[in-house]
Motif scaffolding. Structure first.
Motif, PDB file in Angstrom:
ATOM      1  N   ALA A 226       1.055  -1.330   0.030  1.00  0.00           N
ATOM      2  CA  ALA A 226       0.147   0.064  -0.034  1.00  0.00           C
ATOM      3  C   ALA A 226       0.862   1.320   0.023  1.00  0.00           C
ATOM      4  O   ALA A 226       0.879   2.080   1.160  1.00  0.00           O
ATOM      5  N   GLY A 227       1.644   1.452  -1.165  1.00  0.00           N
ATOM      6  CA  GLY A 227       2.569   2.301  -1.315  1.00  0.00           C
ATOM      7  C   GLY A 227       2.092   3.540  -1.925  1.00  0.00           C
ATOM      8  O   GLY A 227       2.981   4.684  -2.652  1.00  0.00           O
ATOM      9  N   ILE A 228       0.735   3.873  -2.328  1.00  0.00           N
ATOM     10  CA  ILE A 228       0.214   4.972  -2.868  1.00  0.00           C
ATOM     11  C   ILE A 228      -1.034   5.347  -2.077  1.00  0.00           C
ATOM     12  O   ILE A 228      -1.240   4.791  -1.366  1.00  0.00           O
ATOM     13  N   SER A 229      -1.418   6.689  -2.747  1.00  0.00           N
ATOM     14  CA  SER A 229      -2.236   7.349  -1.726  1.00  0.00           C
ATOM     15  C   SER A 229      -3.528   6.785  -1.559  1.00  0.00           C
ATOM     16  O   SER A 229      -3.998   5.820  -2.667  1.00  0.00           O
ATOM     17  N   ILE A 230      -4.485   6.855  -0.698  1.00  0.00           N
ATOM     18  CA  ILE A 230      -5.781   6.355  -0.533  1.00  0.00           C
ATOM     19  C   ILE A 230      -6.669   6.792  -1.646  1.00  0.00           C
ATOM     20  O   ILE A 230      -7.631   5.874  -1.962  1.00  0.00           O
ATOM     21  N   ARG A 231      -6.596   7.816  -2.017  1.00  0.00           N
ATOM     22  CA  ARG A 231      -7.371   8.551  -2.972  1.00  0.00           C
ATOM     23  C   ARG A 231      -7.065   7.785  -4.370  1.00  0.00           C
ATOM     24  O   ARG A 231      -7.961   7.388  -5.166  1.00  0.00           O
TER      25      ARG A 231
ATOM     26  N   ASP B  36       7.811   3.126  -0.211  1.00  0.00           N
ATOM     27  CA  ASP B  36       7.045   2.793  -1.692  1.00  0.00           C
ATOM     28  C   ASP B  36       6.098   1.692  -1.478  1.00  0.00           C
ATOM     29  O   ASP B  36       5.439   1.614  -2.404  1.00  0.00           O
ATOM     30  N   HIS B  37       6.060   0.900  -0.329  1.00  0.00           N
ATOM     31  CA  HIS B  37       5.122  -0.156  -0.025  1.00  0.00           C
ATOM     32  C   HIS B  37       4.302  -0.081   1.070  1.00  0.00           C
ATOM     33  O   HIS B  37       3.363  -0.934   1.260  1.00  0.00           O
ATOM     34  N   ILE B  38       4.432   1.082   1.870  1.00  0.00           N
ATOM     35  CA  ILE B  38       3.705   1.213   3.300  1.00  0.00           C
ATOM     36  C   ILE B  38       3.204   2.754   3.473  1.00  0.00           C
ATOM     37  O   ILE B  38       2.411   2.681   4.370  1.00  0.00           O
ATOM     38  N   LYS B  39       3.002   3.587   2.646  1.00  0.00           N
ATOM     39  CA  LYS B  39       2.752   4.678   2.770  1.00  0.00           C
ATOM     40  C   LYS B  39       1.321   4.973   3.198  1.00  0.00           C
ATOM     41  O   LYS B  39       0.855   5.843   4.320  1.00  0.00           O
ATOM     42  N   THR B  40       0.247   4.301   2.756  1.00  0.00           N
ATOM     43  CA  THR B  40      -0.992   4.454   3.065  1.00  0.00           C
ATOM     44  C   THR B  40      -1.500   3.151   4.152  1.00  0.00           C
ATOM     45  O   THR B  40      -2.728   3.061   4.534  1.00  0.00           O
ATOM     46  N   VAL B  41      -0.632   2.207   4.638  1.00  0.00           N
ATOM     47  CA  VAL B  41      -1.138   1.341   5.458  1.00  0.00           C
ATOM     48  C   VAL B  41      -1.825   1.602   6.652  1.00  0.00           C
ATOM     49  O   VAL B  41      -2.661   1.043   7.097  1.00  0.00           O
ATOM     50  N   GLY B  42      -1.483   2.775   7.122  1.00  0.00           N
ATOM     51  CA  GLY B  42      -1.694   2.983   8.534  1.00  0.00           C
ATOM     52  C   GLY B  42      -3.242   3.428   8.566  1.00  0.00           C
ATOM     53  O   GLY B  42      -4.243   3.267   9.119  1.00  0.00           O
ATOM     54  N   CYS B  43      -3.238   4.105   7.266  1.00  0.00           N
ATOM     55  CA  CYS B  43      -4.998   4.636   7.014  1.00  0.00           C
ATOM     56  C   CYS B  43      -5.841   3.532   6.713  1.00  0.00           C
ATOM     57  O   CYS B  43      -7.139   3.609   7.366  1.00  0.00           O
ATOM     58  N   LEU B  44      -5.500   2.880   6.105  1.00  0.00           N
ATOM     59  CA  LEU B  44      -6.299   1.442   5.456  1.00  0.00           C
ATOM     60  C   LEU B  44      -6.656   0.540   6.801  1.00  0.00           C
ATOM     61  O   LEU B  44      -7.491   0.052   7.019  1.00  0.00           O
ATOM     62  N   GLY B  45      -5.432   0.497   7.641  1.00  0.00           N
ATOM     63  CA  GLY B  45      -5.602  -0.452   8.797  1.00  0.00           C
ATOM     64  C   GLY B  45      -6.514   0.318   9.913  1.00  0.00           C
ATOM     65  O   GLY B  45      -7.560  -0.483  10.512  1.00  0.00           O
TER      66      GLY B  45
ATOM     67  N   TYR C  66       7.135   7.753   7.345  1.00  0.00           N
ATOM     68  CA  TYR C  66       6.038   7.901   6.484  1.00  0.00           C
ATOM     69  C   TYR C  66       4.575   7.389   6.708  1.00  0.00           C
ATOM     70  O   TYR C  66       3.597   7.545   5.870  1.00  0.00           O
ATOM     71  N   VAL C  67       4.432   6.711   7.664  1.00  0.00           N
ATOM     72  CA  VAL C  67       3.058   5.965   8.009  1.00  0.00           C
ATOM     73  C   VAL C  67       2.700   6.695   9.531  1.00  0.00           C
ATOM     74  O   VAL C  67       3.101   6.994  10.270  1.00  0.00           O
ATOM     75  N   GLU C  68       1.696   7.761   9.099  1.00  0.00           N
ATOM     76  CA  GLU C  68       0.786   8.621  10.241  1.00  0.00           C
ATOM     77  C   GLU C  68       0.239   8.045  11.176  1.00  0.00           C
ATOM     78  O   GLU C  68       0.393   8.347  12.399  1.00  0.00           O
ATOM     79  N   GLU C  69      -0.451   6.844  10.868  1.00  0.00           N
ATOM     80  CA  GLU C  69      -1.625   6.289  11.927  1.00  0.00           C
ATOM     81  C   GLU C  69      -0.713   4.783  12.334  1.00  0.00           C
ATOM     82  O   GLU C  69      -0.396   4.014  11.469  1.00  0.00           O
ATOM     83  N   THR C  70      -0.575   4.711  13.645  1.00  0.00           N
ATOM     84  CA  THR C  70       0.174   3.581  14.149  1.00  0.00           C
ATOM     85  C   THR C  70      -0.908   2.183  14.270  1.00  0.00           C
ATOM     86  O   THR C  70      -2.039   2.569  14.343  1.00  0.00           O
ATOM     87  N   LEU C  71      -0.400   1.285  13.703  1.00  0.00           N
ATOM     88  CA  LEU C  71      -1.361   0.190  13.760  1.00  0.00           C
ATOM     89  C   LEU C  71      -1.553  -0.515  14.798  1.00  0.00           C
ATOM     90  O   LEU C  71      -0.670  -1.025  15.645  1.00  0.00           O
ATOM     91  N   TYR C  72      -2.786  -0.634  15.255  1.00  0.00           N
ATOM     92  CA  TYR C  72      -3.164  -1.358  16.644  1.00  0.00           C
ATOM     93  C   TYR C  72      -4.028  -2.589  16.269  1.00  0.00           C
ATOM     94  O   TYR C  72      -3.564  -3.659  16.093  1.00  0.00           O
ATOM     95  N   GLN C  73      -5.399  -2.328  16.375  1.00  0.00           N
ATOM     96  CA  GLN C  73      -6.514  -3.461  16.095  1.00  0.00           C
ATOM     97  C   GLN C  73      -6.304  -4.135  14.594  1.00  0.00           C
ATOM     98  O   GLN C  73      -6.561  -5.437  14.746  1.00  0.00           O
ATOM     99  N   SER C  74      -5.632  -3.471  13.791  1.00  0.00           N
ATOM    100  CA  SER C  74      -5.551  -4.032  12.427  1.00  0.00           C
ATOM    101  C   SER C  74      -4.172  -4.872  12.271  1.00  0.00           C
ATOM    102  O   SER C  74      -4.146  -5.321  11.283  1.00  0.00           O
ATOM    103  N   ARG C  75      -3.327  -4.861  13.091  1.00  0.00           N
ATOM    104  CA  ARG C  75      -2.058  -5.620  13.116  1.00  0.00           C
ATOM    105  C   ARG C  75      -2.198  -7.003  13.308  1.00  0.00           C
ATOM    106  O   ARG C  75      -2.597  -7.410  14.029  1.00  0.00           O
ATOM    107  N   LYS C  76      -1.665  -7.727  12.139  1.00  0.00           N
ATOM    108  CA  LYS C  76      -1.720  -9.194  12.172  1.00  0.00           C
ATOM    109  C   LYS C  76      -0.419  -9.744  11.775  1.00  0.00           C
ATOM    110  O   LYS C  76       0.305  -9.451  10.657  1.00  0.00           O
ATOM    111  N   ILE C  77       0.190 -10.483  12.552  1.00  0.00           N
ATOM    112  CA  ILE C  77       1.586 -10.871  12.490  1.00  0.00           C
ATOM    113  C   ILE C  77       1.320 -12.446  12.036  1.00  0.00           C
ATOM    114  O   ILE C  77       0.791 -13.197  12.342  1.00  0.00           O
ATOM    115  N   ILE C  78       2.369 -12.604  10.846  1.00  0.00           N
ATOM    116  CA  ILE C  78       2.543 -13.756  10.190  1.00  0.00           C
ATOM    117  C   ILE C  78       3.932 -14.235  10.311  1.00  0.00           C
ATOM    118  O   ILE C  78       4.873 -13.560  10.737  1.00  0.00           O
TER     119      ILE C  78
END
Length: 267
Positions: A30-35, A62-71, A93-105
């Motif tokens: 998710a390295g592009i904008s949410i828009r 370039d792989h994670i820019k939008t991941v905080g917003c999406l998560g 580059y990630v504004e929102e920290t992942l909490y409930q959306s964080r899944k570890i593999i």
């Protein structure tokens, strides 16, 4: 159900890929904008609300820019190794920290997302951690390996199982050698923790092709050190040397850096 794949963007400015069926789908990186994500999905007639997971390969911007917003804003689970998640937490580059959306593999440990059977595998790159993904759906085996320093035995094992393969072809060796990059950056790109060249991708594909492989997409091309036509030609010529015919034995497509690809469907 038909399986669909397309690239939203593929390159050093941002990476994001879609894989799904009519009822649901996942994003890989998710390295592009949410828009942009929403616009491309709408243009492809994919309902954004049917995105049920995000798989992250590594923690470069370039792989994670939008991941905080999406998560966090959209409550979409984000799957990554613990080391990648820790790298995401540290990223400016990630504004929102992942909490409930964080899944570890864990690498080499299969897991399921609906009818997708997924396995992450080790890929060499200079990030906190880096993985490729093998995703099985019915009789289809879809594998993606991007930001590949070199093709290790582990990477080779997973690539050779694919019916549908997304593989990095980042740079042309001559363009990199004589290009404008400073020497340290040239060494970084071509190192075993850097990127895969057109020639390296072509040699692997020519040496390990089997009739089970139906589709090849070349991904993550460098803007400065590659051209889509050059990447295609390099692989085409090398495959033809082994008697492998593009368009008859296997399909070959170069994914563009900033432009979404066509939709590719598999039964």
């Amino acid at each position: 159900m038909k399986l669909s794949f397309f690239s939203l963007a593929s390159g050093s400015s941002g990476n994001c890929y879609y894989l799904g069926v009519p009822e649901y789908g996942i994003l890989i990186d998710a390295g592009i904008s949410i828009r942009t994500i929403k616009k491309v999905l709408k243009d492809k007639e994919v309902d954004f609300n049917k995105i049920i997971a995000i798989l992250i390969t590594h923690d470069h911007a370039d792989h994670i820019k939008t991941v905080g917003c999406l998560g966090e804003k959209y409550n979409i689970p984000v799957y990554a190794t613990e080391r990648v998640h820790n790298g995401i937490d540290r990223s400016r580059y990630v504004e929102e920290t992942l909490y409930q959306s964080r899944k570890i593999i864990d690498k080499g440990q299969p897991f399921n997302i609906r009818d997708f059977q997924i396995e992450a595998f080790e890929v060499s790159h200079d990030s906190s951690d880096n993985v490729g993904y093998m995703i099985r759906f019915g009789n289809n085996c879809f594998t993606i390996a991007t930001d590949v320093g070199y093709i290790s035995d582990t990477v080779k094992k997973y690539l050779c199982m694919a019916n549908h393969l997304v593989l990095e072809a980042n740079y042309d060796e001559e363009m990199l050698r004589f290009g404008s990059y400073p020497e340290f950056l040239k060494e970084r790109v071509s190192s075993p923790t850097g990127h895969l060249s057109n020639r390296e991708a072509a040699d692997f594909l020519a040496s390990h092709y089997t009739p089970n492989l139906k589709n090849i997409w070349l991904c993550h091309l460098s803007r400065e050190n590659n051209h889509p036509e050059l990447a295609y030609k390099t692989v085409d010529i090398r495959l033809s040397q082994e008697g492998i015919r593009i368009g008859k034995d296997v399909s070959l497509t170069v994914l563009k850096r900033m432009t979404p690809s066509d939709i590719y469907e598999f039964d």
